[in-house]
Design an enzyme around this catalytic site. Structure first.
Site, PDB file in Angstrom:
ATOM      1  N   ASP A  18       0.784  -1.241   0.000  1.00 41.62           N
ATOM      2  CA  ASP A  18       0.000   0.000   0.000  1.00 41.62           C
ATOM      3  C   ASP A  18       0.818   1.296   0.000  1.00 41.62           C
ATOM      4  OD1 ASP A  18      -1.898  -1.989   0.355  1.00 41.62           O
ATOM      5  OD2 ASP A  18      -2.309  -1.489   2.437  1.00 41.62           O
ATOM      6  N   LYS A  78      -7.563  -4.086  -2.070  1.00 46.45           N
ATOM      7  CA  LYS A  78      -8.147  -4.709  -0.889  1.00 46.45           C
ATOM      8  C   LYS A  78      -8.863  -3.658  -0.057  1.00 46.45           C
ATOM      9  CE  LYS A  78      -3.790  -4.419   1.689  1.00 46.45           C
ATOM     10  NZ  LYS A  78      -4.168  -3.527   2.787  1.00 46.45           N
ATOM     11  N   CYS A 111      -1.580  -1.731   8.166  1.00 42.42           N
ATOM     12  CA  CYS A 111      -1.551  -2.801   7.165  1.00 42.42           C
ATOM     13  C   CYS A 111      -0.311  -3.684   7.254  1.00 42.42           C
ATOM     14  CB  CYS A 111      -1.701  -2.210   5.771  1.00 42.42           C
ATOM     15  SG  CYS A 111      -3.291  -1.381   5.526  1.00 42.42           S
TER      16      CYS A 111
END
Length: 199
Positions: A18, A78, A111
């Site tokens: 990410d 996601k 994350c």
């Protein structure tokens, strides 16, 4: 005999988590972290390690930063914070014989941490390049690194990981890795990746 604690090019993979524009633009150490992630991606390619990447809700957080986007053509989306919510992530590593996964990306305490803990629970040996992860707040990053280490994640650095994967000096790959390690951050990010990404 090589220690079972060491990563090797035959059993390791890289997961980039990410690294997206709207979050990275808020990071004080933006250039350093992106450059170290680029080094890991380029080094993994040189050595033939599989590389995967994800994006967290890009509609809201934006796409992967342009310095890395060309290096990471496949970036499944996601909504869950953990990359393990994407069943293909673990499966693609297992298919390549990978049981050690090095993590890089953001944010360390969300994350990255949740992915690390889920990968551990799924039987992987997990490593985090501490100089290739970041959070908006230093305390969040530092506490997350401590928590992950306490849980069994191995902390390392970009340079240590690259030379661990390389294992030997005096090879053409070693020369390429050495150039990556010593390259200037800004210069590295301007240069296109020479080798296409491998899933």
């Amino acid at each position: 005999m090589r220690s079972p604690e060491l990563m090797s090019r035959g059993d390791s993979g890289l997961l980039v988590i990410d690294v997206q524009t709207r979050l990275m633009d808020k990071m004080a150490d933006r250039t350093r972290v992106i450059a170290n992630i680029a080094r890991l991606i380029d080094g993994a390619r040189v050595l033939g390690l599989p590389v995967q990447a994800t994006e967290q809700y890009p509609k809201g957080i934006g796409p992967t930063v342009p310095e890395l986007a060309a290096r990471l053509p496949e970036r499944p989306e996601k909504l869950s914070f953990s990359c393990c919510s994407l069943s293909d992530v673990a499966e693609r590593f297992r298919t390549r014989g990978v049981h050690r996964v090095l993590l890089a990306g953001i944010e360390t305490h969300v994350c990255v941490q949740q992915t690390a803990l889920d990968l551990l629970a799924d039987g992987f040996h997990v490593y985090v390049a501490a100089d290739a992860v970041t959070s908006r707040k230093e305390l969040d990053r530092d506490v997350a690194l401590r928590r992950m280490e306490h849980a069994g994640v191995v902390l390392t650095t970009t340079e240590a990981a690259l030379f661990e994967w390389t294992e030997h000096a005096g090879t053409p790959e070693f020369k390429q890795i050495s150039r990556l390690v010593t390259s200037d951050d800004a210069e590295l990010l301007r240069a296109p990746a020479a080798v296409p990404a491998r899933p």
